[in-house]
Write a protein that holds these residues in place. Structure first.
Motif, PDB file in Angstrom:
ATOM      1  N   HIS A 128     -77.927  24.630   9.855  1.00  0.00           N
ATOM      2  CA  HIS A 128     -78.992  23.357   9.907  1.00  0.00           C
ATOM      3  C   HIS A 128     -79.432  23.198  11.288  1.00  0.00           C
ATOM      4  O   HIS A 128     -79.747  21.816  11.549  1.00  0.00           O
ATOM      5  CB  HIS A 128     -78.236  22.323   9.169  1.00  0.00           C
ATOM      6  CG  HIS A 128     -78.061  22.653   7.614  1.00  0.00           C
ATOM      7  ND1 HIS A 128     -76.790  22.915   7.058  1.00  0.00           N
ATOM      8  CD2 HIS A 128     -78.776  22.442   6.545  1.00  0.00           C
ATOM      9  CE1 HIS A 128     -76.682  23.376   6.144  1.00  0.00           C
ATOM     10  NE2 HIS A 128     -78.083  23.109   5.665  1.00  0.00           N
ATOM     11  N   GLY A 129     -79.495  23.961  12.260  1.00  0.00           N
ATOM     12  CA  GLY A 129     -80.070  23.715  13.495  1.00  0.00           C
ATOM     13  C   GLY A 129     -78.863  22.908  14.424  1.00  0.00           C
ATOM     14  O   GLY A 129     -79.343  22.156  15.309  1.00  0.00           O
ATOM     15  N   ASP A 130     -77.587  23.426  14.328  1.00  0.00           N
ATOM     16  CA  ASP A 130     -76.651  22.669  15.063  1.00  0.00           C
ATOM     17  C   ASP A 130     -76.778  20.859  14.740  1.00  0.00           C
ATOM     18  O   ASP A 130     -76.415  20.135  15.792  1.00  0.00           O
ATOM     19  CB  ASP A 130     -76.639  22.645  16.521  1.00  0.00           C
ATOM     20  CG  ASP A 130     -76.494  24.016  16.945  1.00  0.00           C
ATOM     21  OD1 ASP A 130     -75.650  24.901  16.098  1.00  0.00           O
ATOM     22  OD2 ASP A 130     -76.627  24.289  17.982  1.00  0.00           O
ATOM     23  N   ALA A 131     -77.077  20.749  13.478  1.00  0.00           N
ATOM     24  CA  ALA A 131     -77.207  19.367  12.928  1.00  0.00           C
ATOM     25  C   ALA A 131     -76.561  19.026  11.720  1.00  0.00           C
ATOM     26  O   ALA A 131     -76.756  20.045  10.804  1.00  0.00           O
ATOM     27  CB  ALA A 131     -78.785  18.859  13.495  1.00  0.00           C
ATOM     28  N   PRO A 132     -76.298  17.941  11.278  1.00  0.00           N
ATOM     29  CA  PRO A 132     -76.022  17.575  10.059  1.00  0.00           C
ATOM     30  C   PRO A 132     -77.606  17.554   9.235  1.00  0.00           C
ATOM     31  O   PRO A 132     -78.405  17.209   9.642  1.00  0.00           O
ATOM     32  CB  PRO A 132     -75.685  16.111   9.943  1.00  0.00           C
ATOM     33  CG  PRO A 132     -75.196  15.709  11.354  1.00  0.00           C
ATOM     34  CD  PRO A 132     -76.024  16.469  12.153  1.00  0.00           C
ATOM     35  N   PRO A 133     -77.308  18.221   7.768  1.00  0.00           N
ATOM     36  CA  PRO A 133     -78.604  18.406   7.242  1.00  0.00           C
ATOM     37  C   PRO A 133     -79.110  16.766   6.815  1.00  0.00           C
ATOM     38  O   PRO A 133     -78.515  15.842   6.925  1.00  0.00           O
ATOM     39  CB  PRO A 133     -78.106  19.248   5.852  1.00  0.00           C
ATOM     40  CG  PRO A 133     -76.839  18.776   5.717  1.00  0.00           C
ATOM     41  CD  PRO A 133     -76.179  18.663   7.232  1.00  0.00           C
ATOM     42  N   SER A 134     -80.459  17.177   6.634  1.00  0.00           N
ATOM     43  CA  SER A 134     -81.205  15.617   6.642  1.00  0.00           C
ATOM     44  C   SER A 134     -81.658  15.929   4.859  1.00  0.00           C
ATOM     45  O   SER A 134     -81.527  17.055   4.125  1.00  0.00           O
ATOM     46  CB  SER A 134     -82.441  15.629   7.247  1.00  0.00           C
ATOM     47  OG  SER A 134     -82.163  15.314   8.723  1.00  0.00           O
ATOM     48  N   PHE A 135     -82.071  14.853   4.502  1.00  0.00           N
ATOM     49  CA  PHE A 135     -82.491  14.815   3.003  1.00  0.00           C
ATOM     50  C   PHE A 135     -83.805  15.793   2.816  1.00  0.00           C
ATOM     51  O   PHE A 135     -84.548  15.444   3.770  1.00  0.00           O
ATOM     52  CB  PHE A 135     -82.931  13.291   2.352  1.00  0.00           C
ATOM     53  CG  PHE A 135     -83.265  13.237   0.957  1.00  0.00           C
ATOM     54  CD1 PHE A 135     -82.351  13.599  -0.121  1.00  0.00           C
ATOM     55  CD2 PHE A 135     -84.672  12.940   0.902  1.00  0.00           C
ATOM     56  CE1 PHE A 135     -82.947  13.603  -1.351  1.00  0.00           C
ATOM     57  CE2 PHE A 135     -85.186  12.682  -0.515  1.00  0.00           C
ATOM     58  CZ  PHE A 135     -84.385  12.966  -1.415  1.00  0.00           C
ATOM     59  N   PRO A 136     -83.854  16.582   1.883  1.00  0.00           N
ATOM     60  CA  PRO A 136     -84.865  17.440   1.893  1.00  0.00           C
ATOM     61  C   PRO A 136     -86.192  17.001   1.523  1.00  0.00           C
ATOM     62  O   PRO A 136     -87.224  17.593   1.344  1.00  0.00           O
ATOM     63  CB  PRO A 136     -84.358  18.678   1.030  1.00  0.00           C
ATOM     64  CG  PRO A 136     -83.597  18.172   0.397  1.00  0.00           C
ATOM     65  CD  PRO A 136     -82.895  16.954   0.824  1.00  0.00           C
ATOM     66  N   GLY A 137     -86.192  15.700   0.694  1.00  0.00           N
ATOM     67  CA  GLY A 137     -87.481  15.101   0.015  1.00  0.00           C
ATOM     68  C   GLY A 137     -88.098  14.131   0.898  1.00  0.00           C
ATOM     69  O   GLY A 137     -87.633  13.735   2.231  1.00  0.00           O
ATOM     70  N   PRO A 138     -89.108  13.674   0.608  1.00  0.00           N
ATOM     71  CA  PRO A 138     -90.116  12.760   1.623  1.00  0.00           C
ATOM     72  C   PRO A 138     -89.644  11.412   1.486  1.00  0.00           C
ATOM     73  O   PRO A 138     -89.142  11.073   0.275  1.00  0.00           O
ATOM     74  CB  PRO A 138     -91.445  12.731   0.507  1.00  0.00           C
ATOM     75  CG  PRO A 138     -90.974  13.255  -0.832  1.00  0.00           C
ATOM     76  CD  PRO A 138     -89.807  13.989  -0.855  1.00  0.00           C
ATOM     77  N   THR A 139     -89.316  10.752   2.642  1.00  0.00           N
ATOM     78  CA  THR A 139     -89.110   9.292   2.906  1.00  0.00           C
ATOM     79  C   THR A 139     -90.380   8.721   3.520  1.00  0.00           C
ATOM     80  O   THR A 139     -90.102   7.453   3.496  1.00  0.00           O
ATOM     81  CB  THR A 139     -87.637   9.359   3.691  1.00  0.00           C
ATOM     82  OG1 THR A 139     -87.992   9.963   5.234  1.00  0.00           O
ATOM     83  CG2 THR A 139     -86.585  10.159   3.032  1.00  0.00           C
ATOM     84  N   GLY A 140     -91.195   9.248   4.147  1.00  0.00           N
ATOM     85  CA  GLY A 140     -92.087   8.488   4.729  1.00  0.00           C
ATOM     86  C   GLY A 140     -91.673   7.846   6.270  1.00  0.00           C
ATOM     87  O   GLY A 140     -92.438   7.021   6.554  1.00  0.00           O
ATOM     88  N   VAL A 141     -90.731   8.266   6.811  1.00  0.00           N
ATOM     89  CA  VAL A 141     -90.225   7.789   8.009  1.00  0.00           C
ATOM     90  C   VAL A 141     -90.395   9.197   9.012  1.00  0.00           C
ATOM     91  O   VAL A 141     -89.634  10.148   9.034  1.00  0.00           O
ATOM     92  CB  VAL A 141     -88.951   7.310   8.030  1.00  0.00           C
ATOM     93  CG1 VAL A 141     -88.383   7.005   9.249  1.00  0.00           C
ATOM     94  CG2 VAL A 141     -88.886   6.294   7.127  1.00  0.00           C
ATOM     95  N   PRO A 142     -91.347   8.925   9.948  1.00  0.00           N
ATOM     96  CA  PRO A 142     -91.392  10.112  10.838  1.00  0.00           C
ATOM     97  C   PRO A 142     -90.003  10.090  11.809  1.00  0.00           C
ATOM     98  O   PRO A 142     -89.198   9.317  11.812  1.00  0.00           O
ATOM     99  CB  PRO A 142     -92.781   9.582  11.861  1.00  0.00           C
ATOM    100  CG  PRO A 142     -93.282   8.760  11.191  1.00  0.00           C
ATOM    101  CD  PRO A 142     -92.367   8.074  10.249  1.00  0.00           C
ATOM    102  N   ALA A 143     -89.808  11.486  12.311  1.00  0.00           N
ATOM    103  CA  ALA A 143     -88.673  11.693  13.197  1.00  0.00           C
ATOM    104  C   ALA A 143     -88.632  10.635  14.392  1.00  0.00           C
ATOM    105  O   ALA A 143     -89.464  10.637  15.008  1.00  0.00           O
ATOM    106  CB  ALA A 143     -88.471  13.007  13.754  1.00  0.00           C
ATOM    107  N   GLY A 144     -87.527  10.005  14.626  1.00  0.00           N
ATOM    108  CA  GLY A 144     -87.281   9.198  15.650  1.00  0.00           C
ATOM    109  C   GLY A 144     -87.550   7.739  15.422  1.00  0.00           C
ATOM    110  O   GLY A 144     -87.340   6.811  16.243  1.00  0.00           O
TER     111      GLY A 144
END
Length: 455
Positions: free
Chosen positions: A219-235
């Motif tokens: 997962h790119g040296d990271a914990p996985p994120s929720f794969p569905g839509p949340t409407g919050v941009p990264a950061g």
């Protein structure tokens, strides 16, 4: 035990009574072992510190002297509740306060006429008292006094305890408030857990560490994120919204659990399978995921007497649930995946981070799902009549977090998501589809109607 967010703590009006814990910092004993990984991570955060509370209803008006005596008994019994933290030349350390050095400091009583104002006064006080863990124990006591039935709230900074701890606190508090003698056997000190964790060594060639690293690197040296839509941009983050929903009632929950056992899996496997299918059903126009990866908490109460201990006895393990064509096959596979993941919980998380080299955190929150069967925890028999509630502070969020809870009344789920229109709609769909899949698990004849199987 019902799980709610602080926004949903709406006691009936009454007279609000508040007490904070006062300490003599000079009397505290600084411990050699560092705080646990969870405590260090929590206290290093840049946002608001999160707190937990337990709320319950007791008959009649508040007996103030009895409540004060009961709370001081709680503080004496549980070392974690007598803990604050110090920055020392050797790093962050826990400081334990002798019980006799602690006092309860009352605030002026205040009559309040609306449930929302009661909520605001109580939660503001808990937030204030449980966000200063450096000089005195971050513990808050509140009550709403009424002639017929009163509310008691005990709040703690998250560094001092976990969800299991709240059930212990409530059970001990109720017994002490009713006049039971204090238990002469001391509760296990959380400092012993911290010392065990600090002494745990996992060699670089350990296969459990290798499994952790494979998971994170996938997962790119990271914990996985929720794969569905949340409407919050990264950061970015949004204020969190916590909601609680019943998934299936008691009979269907019993039947679903029996199905899980017949498949060689536990009830958490069935809940994860329903979640994985619900995510796979997302009508977002993308390729439906064939698997769902996340972290799950598991308790570290490894000694028999820690069953009634207070502290943050939680670690995490990674799991990937493969999505099959039907809920039963997915549940069977989730059972295998969870059993394989359990040994990974014995690897300290800071050991994993050091071996990885650099852990990326594209999200502030970690996508996780947990399962607690409150029927197996201390004090379960008394929680229903007390209308016991686990209350969590509402802060900010940028990912999805899920808590499955099993009680006599069935299987419920609490979700924590960013407060966006997209995230709310996503959770609406997840809840409805999880209900369908869990009902199908409980009633195999419904399998033929499973919606949108993965192709």
């Amino acid at each position: 035990m019902r799980l709610i967010g602080s926004d949903d703590l709406l006691p009936r009006p009454g007279t609000i009574l508040l007490w904070s814990v006062s300490a003599d910092p000079a009397a505290a004993r600084v411990q050699e072992a560092p705080p646990s990984f969870n405590q260090r991570t929590h206290l290093a955060g840049t946002g608001r510190l999160t707190w937990l509370a337990v709320a319950a209803e007791v008959p009649g008006p508040i007996q103030r002297a009895d409540l004060a005596r009961a709370v001081l008994g709680l503080l004496a019994r549980h070392e974690s509740l007598r803990t604050s933290f110090r920055r020392t030349p050797h790093g962050l350390r826990r400081a334990v306060h002798p019980a006799e050095s602690l006092t309860l400091r009352p605030r002026p009583a205040r009559a309040v006429a609306s449930p929302t104002l009661v909520r605001d006064v109580v939660t503001d006080f808990v937030s204030e008292s449980c966000s200063r863990p450096w000089s005195a124990p971050a513990v808050a006591v509140a009550a709403v006094d009424r002639p017929d039935r009163s509310t008691i709230v005990i709040g703690i900074d998250h560094a001092l305890g976990d969800a299991w701890s709240l059930t212990v606190l409530l059970d001990d508090l109720v017994q002490l408030y009713r006049g039971a003698p204090a238990d002469p056997v001391a509760s296990p000190a959380f400092g012993l857990h911290c010392a065990r964790e600090a002494a745990t060594v996992v060699e670089p060639g350990d296969p459990r560490l290798a499994d952790w690293l494979r998971f994170l690197r996938a997962h790119g040296d990271a914990p996985p994120s929720f794969p569905g839509p949340t409407g919050v941009p990264a950061g970015e983050v949004r204020r969190a919204v916590l909601r609680s929903d019943v998934l299936v009632g008691g009979d269907d929950a019993d039947a679903a659990e029996a199905s899980c056992r017949a498949l060689g899996a536990g009830p958490f496997a069935g809940a994860l399978a329903a979640l994985a299918h619900a995510v796979a059903d997302e009508p977002d126009g993308h390729h439906r995921p064939r698997s769902l990866s996340l972290l799950f908490p598991l308790h570290t109460r490894t000694l028999p007497d820690e069953n009634r201990a207070v502290g943050w006895y939680v670690t995490n393990a990674p799991v990937t649930v493969a999505v099959s064509n039907d809920i039963r096959s997915t549940t069977r596979g989730a059972g295998f995946a969870l059993r394989a993941a359990l040994p990974l919980g014995a690897v300290p998380i800071d050991t994993v981070v050091r071996a990885l080299g650099e852990l990326r955190r594209p999200r502030h929150d970690v996508f996780m799902a947990s399962y607690v069967d409150y029927r197996r925890l201390p004090g379960h028999a008394t929680q229903g009549p007390l209308d016991a509630r686990h209350v969590s502070a509402v802060t900010d969020a940028d990912d999805v977090q899920i808590w499955f809870t099993r009680t006599d009344t069935g299987l419920a789920v609490r979700t924590r998501v960013p407060d966006t229109v997209i995230a709310r709609a996503t959770v609406d769909r997840l809840i409805e589809r999880m209900r369908v899949h869990l009902t199908a698990l409980a009633r195999p004849a419904i399998l033929a109607a499973d919606p949108a199987p993965v192709q």
